[in-house]
Design a protein around this motif. Structure first.
Motif, short mmCIF file in Angstrom:
data_model
loop_
_atom_site.label_atom_id
_atom_site.label_comp_id
_atom_site.label_asym_id
_atom_site.label_seq_id
_atom_site.Cartn_x
_atom_site.Cartn_y
_atom_site.Cartn_z
N UNK A 163 20.91 59.25 1.24
CA UNK A 163 20.44 58.52 0.07
C UNK A 163 21.22 59.02 -1.15
N UNK A 215 22.78 71.93 -17.87
CA UNK A 215 22.09 70.63 -17.81
C UNK A 215 21.50 70.31 -19.19
N UNK A 271 23.06 59.00 -4.86
CA UNK A 271 22.74 58.43 -6.17
C UNK A 271 23.70 59.05 -7.19
N UNK A 272 23.97 58.31 -8.24
CA UNK A 272 24.83 58.83 -9.31
C UNK A 272 24.02 58.93 -10.59
N UNK A 273 24.09 60.07 -11.26
CA UNK A 273 23.31 60.25 -12.49
C UNK A 273 23.96 59.48 -13.63
N UNK A 274 23.25 59.37 -14.73
CA UNK A 274 23.79 58.65 -15.89
C UNK A 274 25.01 59.36 -16.48
N UNK A 275 25.16 60.65 -16.18
CA UNK A 275 26.35 61.38 -16.65
C UNK A 275 27.50 61.27 -15.66
N UNK A 305 19.00 67.39 -1.98
CA UNK A 305 19.50 67.74 -3.31
C UNK A 305 18.68 68.89 -3.94
N UNK A 309 27.45 62.17 -12.45
CA UNK A 309 27.46 63.17 -11.38
C UNK A 309 26.94 62.55 -10.09
N UNK A 338 25.32 62.57 -6.53
CA UNK A 338 24.43 63.33 -5.65
C UNK A 338 24.58 62.74 -4.25
N UNK A 353 21.36 67.45 -20.80
CA UNK A 353 20.68 66.17 -20.92
C UNK A 353 19.72 65.97 -19.76
N UNK A 354 18.48 66.26 -20.01
CA UNK A 354 17.46 66.04 -18.97
C UNK A 354 16.38 65.13 -19.53
N UNK A 355 15.66 64.50 -18.62
CA UNK A 355 14.58 63.60 -19.07
C UNK A 355 13.27 64.06 -18.44
N UNK A 391 19.69 62.54 -1.62
CA UNK A 391 18.46 62.94 -2.31
C UNK A 391 17.56 63.82 -1.44
#
Lengths: 278, 419
Positions: free
Chosen positions: B166, B257, B168-172, B182, B174, B176, B259-261, B179
């Motif tokens: 699974x 890191x 996924x690419x982060x908004x920055x 990870x 990066x 992965x 920029x985290x949400x 999942x």
């Protein structure tokens, strides 16, 4: 054996042969006590803080940071009280949190990953181990449970967030999913479904702590430290009460063997002495 | 005495043998029949549910689509659907969730403000992860009420679990890789590090004479022997070590890191499907459940508000479908791949099958007989605190157009036919 060890055995008036048997007894008690500390700490944690630690998408800035330390400090304080009061062993908090962490990993790996097919990324545990080490160290340095409660309790609550953030921060990177902003943790929780755990059941990010310049986690951490001070003191007293020898139904012979000839020992066996005499 | 002992031993050994022989079997169901009938028949009525396939490989997708209607006669004992979450019923994370929508609104988070009496469309996209034979249901979780499970279909997932990924690419930007794994190694390494410090601390104390000797020394007032100046230095070192590791580790992590949400916790609003302007009005005059006959009989008054004649085609409730076999349109509307166990063999018997003319009001008797009432555990009318029932009636016109009406009212358990 160090000179200090020999001095302790001399004070205890133990011959080398008795000391050897005493050591065997130590090992047996350590094993039994480990399982006791392990199970009590684990069950207590499951009942009071379970979901916030079970899943990565429950580890929010407010309740996870607040509740997890407050719950874990209870057993840490109780076991610290028992081991310190009876034996001056400052290991109760560390043992409680270390065994809780070991237990959590066993359950997460074998039950949740093995039986329910949840990936480990969904169920990685957090730990209050750094706070527990600090708690034990402060107790040694101060020899005072009140001072340990005030400073150690505050540090225990404060350290939980930063020490766990070191390895959990990557889960809070932003991603886009279905046209919306999401954290990696949210996405993991969504991707690997838990049929009985709908999204709305998460108790996360409620209230207005977020107004503090987006520093909700530190507000929670300080509040957690504040609550931990009182929790520590309450549970120290509970541990102290629970380990009192007067609740142990010991016979005269056992107390002689145990060496409980001091004041505490005399008082602890008064009831039994009366019973024996009768 | 010896004979008795032998007998007990034999029984004991047989019991142990049986326990060993009985190998664990995977659960075939996951509570879809556990919810009380008054909830399953009077809250969420699922219909038009389809599964894009019943055989898929690991990493391949299956789409579950359909609609649900929130019955007007919503029970008082059940929380209103003010906050819901569209989910799936399956045994653990054997399938992964790719996307989900209610009326086209992304349903990653909860949906608020559903309207009773209205219809909604849903879509669930799942992906095969663990090979096996799995039962897949759509589920609507209602805050305060629990899960209302939709119809389930058996899917076969083939291939190897090891092939599942699974990414996924982060908004920055990066990437992965997977999942599932990870971040796990990072967590384990740090916790192992903390664990080593903790074990070292424990060993520092546990290597010494412990229980009895320390107790005796304490009783004799020799605390100075139990906690020494060296211990103070070690404790101070431990304190400094922990604080330095946490402060340095935290600082470096926040630098790595920036920029985290936070976890996302909002809810979305999904408007219901447009309400049909015309249809058939249905009033339930009497309903009874024939306990020995396993039959629900209803006497209903229906009024055709349309400008064309219509016929009764289907009665559906709690995922069971009773098809009027004398209605070609209703028979044709049944997807051949729909789970057979949810389609009643005897169908729906209507005493007057001629089409209901525009403006006409008619009293008809419907009979829905099938062992499925028992199998699906829908017959606890005798012990129910809210003995009412409900469902949907499907009407069809000559062109095969469908019109849906609510039907609901009290139900009486009987032991012989009264209507």
């Amino acid at each position: 054996m160090t000179a200090n060890d020999r001095a302790i055995l001399d004070v205890a008036e133990m011959s080398p042969k008795i000391a050897k048997w005493s050591r065997t007894f130590d090992i047996l008690i350590i094993i039994i006590a480990a399982f006791l500390v392990w199970s009590v700490s684990h069950i207590h944690f499951l009942l009071l803080a379970g979901d916030w630690d079970f899943f990565i998408d429950w580890k929010d800035r407010q309740y996870w940071v607040l509740i997890t330390p407050v719950v874990t400090v209870m057993m840490a304080a109780a076991f610290q009280s028992i081991f310190w009061t009876l034996f001056r062993l400052p290991v109760g908090a560390t043992a409680s949190l270390l065994l809780l962490l070991v237990g959590a990993w066993i359950v997460r790996y074998h039950a949740w990953h093995g039986l329910d097919y949840f990936p480990l990324s969904l169920v990685v545990p957090a730990t209050g181990l750094t706070g527990a080490l600090v708690l034990d160290a402060v107790l040694v340095l101060t020899r005072s449970w009140v001072v340990t409660g005030v400073f150690g309790g505050m540090l225990y609550g404060l350290l939980f967030f930063p020490s766990n953030w070191i390895y959990l921060a990557p889960y809070f990177q932003p991603v886009q999913h279905m046209g919306g902003l999401s954290s990696v943790a949210d996405l993991i929780g969504y991707t690997f479904p838990r049929s009985g755990t709908p999204e709305y059941i998460r108790i996360i990010e409620r209230g207005t702590l977020r107004s503090f310049e987006d520093s909700a986690e530190w507000v929670s951490a300080f509040f957690s430290g504040f609550v931990c001070i009182f929790m520590y003191m309450i549970w120290w007293k509970i541990g102290n009460w629970a380990c009192s020898p007067k609740y142990l139904p010991t016979s005269l012979r056992f107390r002689e063997l145990y060496g409980a000839t001091g004041k505490a020992g005399e008082e602890s066996g008064k009831e039994n002495l009366k019973t024996s005499a009768a | 005495m010896i004979g008795l002992f032998r007998r007990i031993t034999l029984i004991g050994l047989t019991g142990i043998g049986l326990l060993l022989v009985m190998s664990p079997r995977p659960a075939a169901a996951h509570g879809e029949r556990a919810t009380e009938p008054y909830i399953r028949t009077r809250t969420v009525q699922w219909y038009d549910v389809t599964w894009s396939t019943d055989a898929l490989k690991v990493n391949e997708a299956v789409t579950v689509k359909g609609k649900f209607h929130l019955l007007e006669d919503w029970p008082n004992a059940v929380s209103k659907p003010e906050l819901v979450f569209l989910s799936n019923g399956s045994p653990g994370a054997v399938l992964t969730r790719v996307e989900s929508y209610i009326d086209g609104v992304p349903a990653q988070q909860s949906i608020r403000g559903l309207v009773i009496g209205r219809d909604y469309e849903f879509k669930l996209v799942m992906k095969g992860r663990v090979p096996g034979h799995w039962h897949l249901h759509p589920v609507l979780n209602i805050h305060g009420a629990g899960a209302v499970v939709g119809p389930g279909k058996w899917l076969t997932v083939s291939g190897s679990e090891a092939d599942f990924k699974q990414p996924v690419t982060t908004l920055q930007g990066k990437k992965i890789d997977d999942l599932q794994t990870f971040g796990v190694a990072r967590v384990q390494e740090w916790q192992l590090g903390f664990g080593f410090i903790a074990v070292a601390w424990l060993l520092w104390w546990l290597r010494r004479p412990l229980i009895i000797s320390r107790w005796l020394a304490l009783q004799k007032g020799r605390e100075d022997l139990l906690v020494t100046r060296t211990d103070d230095k070690v404790a101070a070192g431990l304190l400094v070590l922990v604080l330095v590791v946490v402060i340095v580790g935290f600082t470096r992590t926040t630098d790595a890191f920036p920029n985290v949400v936070p976890l996302q916790s909002g809810s979305l609003y999904a408007p219901p499907l447009p309400k049909p302007k015309e249809g058939v009005t249905v009033k339930l005059r009497r309903a009874e459940y024939d306990v020995p006959g396993r039959s629900m009989r209803m006497s209903i008054e229906m009024t055709n508000n349309l400008n064309r004649p219509v016929s009764v085609g289907e009665f559906t409730t709690a995922n069971l479908r009773f098809i009027n076999k004398k209605s070609p349109a209703a028979v044709a509307a049944v997807d051949p791949s729909y789970p057979k166990e949810l389609i009643a063999t005897n169908g729906l018997v209507v005493d007057r099958n001629e089409p209901l003319a525009p403006g006409e009001t008619r009293l008809v008797k419907l009979e829905a007989t099938d062992a499925a009432w028992d199998v699906e555990r829908l017959v606890s009318f005798l012990s129910n605190v809210d003995s009412r029932t409900g469902g949907l009636l499907f009407f069809y016109d000559a062109k095969g157009n469908r019109y849906i009406s609510d039907v609901y009212g009290p139900i009486i358990p009987v032991f012989k036919k009264t209507i």
